[in-house]
Scaffold this motif. Structure first.
Motif, PDB file in Angstrom:
ATOM      1  N   MET A 153       0.846  -1.199   0.000  1.00 49.02           N
ATOM      2  CA  MET A 153       0.000   0.000   0.000  1.00 49.02           C
ATOM      3  C   MET A 153       0.878   1.245   0.000  1.00 49.02           C
ATOM      4  N   GLY A 154       1.933   1.206   0.795  1.00 55.74           N
ATOM      5  CA  GLY A 154       2.876   2.322   0.826  1.00 55.74           C
ATOM      6  C   GLY A 154       3.513   2.541  -0.538  1.00 55.74           C
ATOM      7  N   ALA A 155       3.912   1.446  -1.173  1.00 55.70           N
ATOM      8  CA  ALA A 155       4.531   1.541  -2.496  1.00 55.70           C
ATOM      9  C   ALA A 155       3.561   2.138  -3.510  1.00 55.70           C
ATOM     10  N   LEU A 156       2.326   1.663  -3.456  1.00 53.10           N
ATOM     11  CA  LEU A 156       1.306   2.137  -4.391  1.00 53.10           C
ATOM     12  C   LEU A 156       1.086   3.646  -4.237  1.00 53.10           C
ATOM     13  N   ILE A 157       0.982   4.059  -2.987  1.00 50.30           N
ATOM     14  CA  ILE A 157       0.724   5.476  -2.709  1.00 50.30           C
ATOM     15  C   ILE A 157       1.910   6.338  -3.155  1.00 50.30           C
ATOM     16  N   MET A 158       3.119   5.914  -2.771  1.00 52.60           N
ATOM     17  CA  MET A 158       4.292   6.745  -3.028  1.00 52.60           C
ATOM     18  C   MET A 158       4.732   6.739  -4.483  1.00 52.60           C
ATOM     19  N   ALA A 159       4.378   5.710  -5.208  1.00 53.57           N
ATOM     20  CA  ALA A 159       4.842   5.630  -6.593  1.00 53.57           C
ATOM     21  C   ALA A 159       4.105   6.605  -7.503  1.00 53.57           C
ATOM     22  N   HIS A 160       2.824   6.820  -7.262  1.00 52.95           N
ATOM     23  CA  HIS A 160       2.002   7.518  -8.248  1.00 52.95           C
ATOM     24  C   HIS A 160       1.388   8.837  -7.796  1.00 52.95           C
ATOM     25  N   SER A 161       1.224   9.017  -6.502  1.00 49.45           N
ATOM     26  CA  SER A 161       0.377  10.123  -6.045  1.00 49.45           C
ATOM     27  C   SER A 161       1.054  11.469  -6.243  1.00 49.45           C
ATOM     28  N   ASP A 162       0.267  12.544  -6.185  1.00 51.38           N
ATOM     29  CA  ASP A 162       0.818  13.877  -6.411  1.00 51.38           C
ATOM     30  C   ASP A 162       0.339  14.856  -5.332  1.00 51.38           C
ATOM     31  N   ASP A 163       0.606  16.115  -5.535  1.00 53.38           N
ATOM     32  CA  ASP A 163       0.286  17.090  -4.488  1.00 53.38           C
ATOM     33  C   ASP A 163      -1.212  17.302  -4.293  1.00 53.38           C
ATOM     34  N   ASN A 164      -2.013  16.772  -5.218  1.00 50.93           N
ATOM     35  CA  ASN A 164      -3.466  16.856  -5.040  1.00 50.93           C
ATOM     36  C   ASN A 164      -4.031  15.655  -4.306  1.00 50.93           C
ATOM     37  N   GLY A 165      -3.217  14.620  -4.178  1.00 51.67           N
ATOM     38  CA  GLY A 165      -3.717  13.423  -3.486  1.00 51.67           C
ATOM     39  C   GLY A 165      -3.285  12.139  -4.134  1.00 51.67           C
ATOM     40  N   LEU A 166      -4.062  11.104  -3.846  1.00 50.77           N
ATOM     41  CA  LEU A 166      -3.799   9.775  -4.396  1.00 50.77           C
ATOM     42  C   LEU A 166      -3.966   9.747  -5.907  1.00 50.77           C
ATOM     43  N   VAL A 167      -3.137   8.922  -6.554  1.00 52.61           N
ATOM     44  CA  VAL A 167      -3.411   8.540  -7.940  1.00 52.61           C
ATOM     45  C   VAL A 167      -3.446   7.022  -7.940  1.00 52.61           C
ATOM     46  N   LEU A 168      -4.613   6.460  -8.223  1.00 53.60           N
ATOM     47  CA  LEU A 168      -4.739   5.001  -8.180  1.00 53.60           C
ATOM     48  C   LEU A 168      -4.831   4.428  -9.582  1.00 53.60           C
ATOM     49  N   PRO A 169      -4.092   3.347  -9.840  1.00 53.88           N
ATOM     50  CA  PRO A 169      -4.286   2.648 -11.115  1.00 53.88           C
ATOM     51  C   PRO A 169      -5.690   2.042 -11.140  1.00 53.88           C
ATOM     52  N   PRO A 170      -6.404   2.170 -12.242  1.00 48.57           N
ATOM     53  CA  PRO A 170      -7.787   1.681 -12.292  1.00 48.57           C
ATOM     54  C   PRO A 170      -7.952   0.236 -11.833  1.00 48.57           C
ATOM     55  N   LYS A 171      -6.958  -0.616 -12.083  1.00 44.57           N
ATOM     56  CA  LYS A 171      -7.128  -2.032 -11.701  1.00 44.57           C
ATOM     57  C   LYS A 171      -7.195  -2.250 -10.195  1.00 44.57           C
ATOM     58  N   LEU A 172      -6.784  -1.273  -9.414  1.00 46.90           N
ATOM     59  CA  LEU A 172      -6.878  -1.426  -7.958  1.00 46.90           C
ATOM     60  C   LEU A 172      -7.750  -0.347  -7.313  1.00 46.90           C
ATOM     61  N   ALA A 173      -8.391   0.457  -8.128  1.00 46.29           N
ATOM     62  CA  ALA A 173      -9.222   1.534  -7.578  1.00 46.29           C
ATOM     63  C   ALA A 173     -10.574   0.988  -7.135  1.00 46.29           C
ATOM     64  N   PRO A 174     -10.962   1.216  -5.873  1.00 45.27           N
ATOM     65  CA  PRO A 174     -12.278   0.749  -5.408  1.00 45.27           C
ATOM     66  C   PRO A 174     -13.425   1.403  -6.176  1.00 45.27           C
ATOM     67  N   ILE A 175     -13.224   2.653  -6.557  1.00 46.92           N
ATOM     68  CA  ILE A 175     -14.216   3.346  -7.390  1.00 46.92           C
ATOM     69  C   ILE A 175     -13.507   3.754  -8.680  1.00 46.92           C
ATOM     70  N   HIS A 176     -14.014   3.310  -9.822  1.00 52.12           N
ATOM     71  CA  HIS A 176     -13.384   3.678 -11.091  1.00 52.12           C
ATOM     72  C   HIS A 176     -13.788   5.068 -11.556  1.00 52.12           C
ATOM     73  N   VAL A 177     -15.059   5.339 -11.403  1.00 49.54           N
ATOM     74  CA  VAL A 177     -15.627   6.569 -11.958  1.00 49.54           C
ATOM     75  C   VAL A 177     -16.569   7.200 -10.945  1.00 49.54           C
ATOM     76  N   VAL A 178     -16.441   8.506 -10.767  1.00 47.73           N
ATOM     77  CA  VAL A 178     -17.431   9.204  -9.968  1.00 47.73           C
ATOM     78  C   VAL A 178     -18.170  10.178 -10.886  1.00 47.73           C
ATOM     79  N   ILE A 179     -19.467  10.222 -10.749  1.00 47.78           N
ATOM     80  CA  ILE A 179     -20.271  11.158 -11.534  1.00 47.78           C
ATOM     81  C   ILE A 179     -20.758  12.268 -10.605  1.00 47.78           C
ATOM     82  N   VAL A 180     -20.453  13.507 -10.984  1.00 47.08           N
ATOM     83  CA  VAL A 180     -20.837  14.657 -10.157  1.00 47.08           C
ATOM     84  C   VAL A 180     -21.772  15.569 -10.955  1.00 47.08           C
ATOM     85  N   PRO A 181     -22.994  15.754 -10.469  1.00 47.36           N
ATOM     86  CA  PRO A 181     -23.928  16.665 -11.151  1.00 47.36           C
ATOM     87  C   PRO A 181     -23.637  18.123 -10.763  1.00 47.36           C
TER      88      PRO A 181
END
Lengths: 493, 493
Positions: free
Chosen positions: A278-306
């Motif tokens: 989990m540490g590796a996943l977080i530190m490898a990809h994330s940026d100053d805005n937050g987490l960046v998750l690869p879609p294959k491990l993302a609990p939510i793939h898409v969020v729809i905001v009205p």
């Protein structure tokens, strides 16, 4: 999300800690060194577990469960093993509490002292090999290909969420074989399974290699590993696979009748990955805005905001949003529709960026008019407008998620390549390490003394001897003695 | 399988122990009171876990993970809770081993003593509620619907595989709510989830009820439970769901801002089932030939055994067998083709009976000629010949598995009904308990003293006050005092 994260460039370590907490991944517990894995963090771990478990089963392994406690005498049976773990063992000495005579509360009942102290497992080789003794009589009982999902405890003085905690979750495979070669093949196979998981699912490129003697697992003859590069230029060991030789078979007297009618000690392997991933996943990809998750491990793939004003507009947008949601779900995607009226769209955008949701779909009244949606990628922070009349949205999103997965991997790969430097002198080694960090590919004379010296001088260790490293004449960066192969040095987590 | 199992009628307890070991479900470990769950046993547990986890998620729960260790002071914060668990706590007092000065091996390092002892969790209410304090500020943070899959330790002096072990695996749900009614509803909901799981998947009928004060969870205001009847006439508590009131919120000072602008303590529940369910599953259905598994939890649904002389005959049978295998697998069934030449068909038949595989397909040369197979049901031990030209084998088998699931349930249900007796006097109570056992539905005056007295005299306890129990005037079987409802007594595991 009240305010922004610290910046990576300013304080990488603080950025990591804050990100883990604010993205609801984990937090420190009241128990020193132990963490609470929060529901969102745990849902990512569950995706990792499910995929790894499938890969283990596809390669013929079965799960089982062995005791949490190990009698002290068992731990001691393999000399280098106990040497390696003794300094960090949690020890159970009593089995009962009682009321204090002075009424001050409960105390440990001194009469309930165990005859033999129990160690909370730091790893399970000893208790498992003591069990295998009864399971293995003949070559017909081999191979034994067993995995266990469990918690383990290694008492750590300096801890960091996911990366180093006193208790962590992991899987530990323990296999037994009739021949040395078969055991080595299994060791390599599992390293490759880990590498495939890291690269294909976590989108983290890894170097496959062998540890030097200093960094070997306590009780192993060889430790294979996968090593990843984090954004701050430090390496992270993401998984290890150990060829145990006959060490534990000898320690626990596990012999088998061979096909040829003889009697021999069994050959063993063990291999593990943990919540450290989990540490590796977080530190490898994330940026100053937050987490960046690869879609294959993302609990939510898409969020729809009205994006709406008033109930009526929301109702019209929701109708369209639900259509899209159904199509995406039918495609097997995990989609969340966030129509909460308690938060503004801007707040939601920031929130899902923090949580690393790979794709955001925004829909406002103008989108309704134009039959469009706005797609925003988390990894690149880019937006595009998609006309629903021109594309099948479910295919478009699905393909885009594949692209995101690839892009994240490629970015990490390019970074790793850029952060890998061949150095040929000690001066070069020191200056690259200080100014740039990363992997330093260098010659080494092959001795533990030199490795130790280099570690003292630079805090860098040999991460591995890469499996794909070619033979090449050279001189050890420290001693100048002859070397025939470069190894990878780095400062590491 | 070298020889038969002990018979249930001769020694039920020995039968159970031997069955658990010989069917490769579990065995005792070198660590007192802890078990090793063997791969076959674990694969059944995994099926249970997967189904329960789905049911928890379908009812809105998420998973998380909390520490293994609990500071002693935390355990003490809820008075009746520590009272209930103090006598069976494994206590960690040190965190390091060192080499003995006399070279005799490793000893516990006296200098590595913990400032505060840690308890290995017997259950996690305390550590979780101490965490919830930081997670809950307002009604907007509620409800919290969290589950954890974990190992727990309760030091037991007399242990039995699966039924009572010092370490066991379980899940523990811990929810927090804004109102008393919502918490009670959750408690009842989870009891119903457990009941549905037991009946629909385990094929074990259960009585839903509430515990008397004596049998209540330490720290709960009410404990709901599901109670099952085993073949020897003893009851087994298969799952519990606790309404905690505000007890743990008060102990850990967990308050929330209400919708109305006030401040109130949070309402809690907790609920759990464990590897004990494995014991229930085994004891409810199995017979003197071995395990009987309901198809919904069987790791292997169908085993195909070829009956042949010589390679050529095997090849012809295998061709047909593989056709059937493909069809069954395409239907989502788990099928094993056992063409090993190291064992005779008779040995294999006995082996798969022992392991509880619901359906066996045997195919010999005559079957090939006639285009038939022989189907043998594990539950009824009956055989039939099926003509492959007349039925679609995959549908036939699939329907038959459903029938088996129903039959197993119905058999257990009928047995439970037959083993439930209304008794109205103490003499009746004693004689039915001795001669028949089972559930005794009887009047009780509602006091803990009487319940305690009955337990002393008969070793029977109140299993529950059934939820469907109707109001009825009566007299307590022991004291003759008035009672308005029958409760269920039984001797229990």
């Amino acid at each position: 999300m009240s305010k922004g994260l610290p910046k990576r460039s300013e304080d990488y370590s603080l950025w990591y800690n804050e990100l883990v907490k604010r993205a609801d991944l984990a937090e420190n517990s009241p128990v020193r060194g132990c963490m609470v894995i929060k529901p969102y963090g745990y849902s990512i771990w569950e995706k990792m577990q499910a995929q790894l478990d499938k890969m283990f089963k596809d390669t013929g392994h079965v799960n089982a469960y062995f005791p949490l406690f190990i009698p002290k005498s068992y731990l001691s049976k393999e000399a280098s093993h106990v040497e390696g773990f003794a300094k960090e063992c949690a020890v159970v000495t009593h089995y009962r509490l009682k009321n204090a005579d002075d009424g001050s509360g409960v105390i440990v009942d001194p009469e309930a002292k165990l005859e033999e102290e129990l160690i909370v497992r730091p790893t399970s080789e000893t208790v498992i090999w003591s069990t295998y003794k009864n399971w293995i009589q003949s070559y017909r009982d081999l191979p034994l290909l067993v995995n266990q999902w469990a918690n383990v405890v290694r008492w750590e003085m300096r801890t960091r969420l996911f990366l180093r905690t006193s208790e962590f979750l992991w899987q530990e495979g323990h296999t037994a074989h009739a021949s040395k070669q078969e055991a080595i093949d299994e060791t390599v196979l599992m390293m490759n399974v880990y590498a495939e998981f890291a690269e294909t699912y976590m989108a983290v490129p890894v170097v496959r290699g062998v540890k030097s003697a200093n960094e070997r697992f306590a009780g192993a003859e060889d430790t294979y590993c996968i090593e990843a590069m984090m954004q701050d230029g430090k390496a992270l060991q993401a998984g290890t696979s150990h060829f145990l030789g006959q060490n534990f078979a000898k320690a626990f007297d596990v012999k088998f009748a061979t096909k040829e009618g003889g009697l021999d000690y069994v050959w063993g392997t063990s291999w593990g990955v943990s919540t450290r991933l989990m540490g590796a996943l977080i530190m490898a990809h994330s940026d100053d805005n937050g987490l960046v998750l690869p879609p294959k491990l993302a609990p939510i793939h898409v969020v729809i905001v009205p994006i709406y004003k008033g109930e009526e507009e929301l109702a019209r947008i929701s109708e369209k949003a639900n259509e899209i949601l159904s199509k995406l779900r039918a495609k097997g995607l995990s989609v969340k529709y966030d129509n909460r009226d308690t938060h503004k769209p801007g707040w939601k955008f920031a929130e899902y960026e923090l949580k690393g949701v790979p794709l955001r779909i925004a829909m406002g009244p103008r989108d309704l008019e134009n039959n469009t949606v706005e797609l925003a990628r988390r990894d690149t922070l880019t937006k595009e407008t998609v006309n629903l009349g021109e594309v099948a949205i479910e295919d478009y999103v699905s393909n885009l998620l594949d692209t995101i997965q690839d892009t994240i991997y490629q970015k990490a790969f390019d970074f790793r390549e850029q952060m890998t430097t061949e150095v040929n002198t000690w001066e070069e080694f020191e200056s690259v390490l200080e100014e740039k960090g990363g992997f330093l590919s260098a010659h080494w004379d092959g001795t533990s003394e030199t490795e130790e010296k280099i570690k003292e001088l630079s805090k860098a260790t040999i991460r591995c001897i890469p499996l794909n490293s070619k033979t090449e004449e050279g001189k050890c960066i420290l001693t100048g003695k002859p070397s025939r192969q470069r190894v990878l040095f780095a400062r590491a987590y």
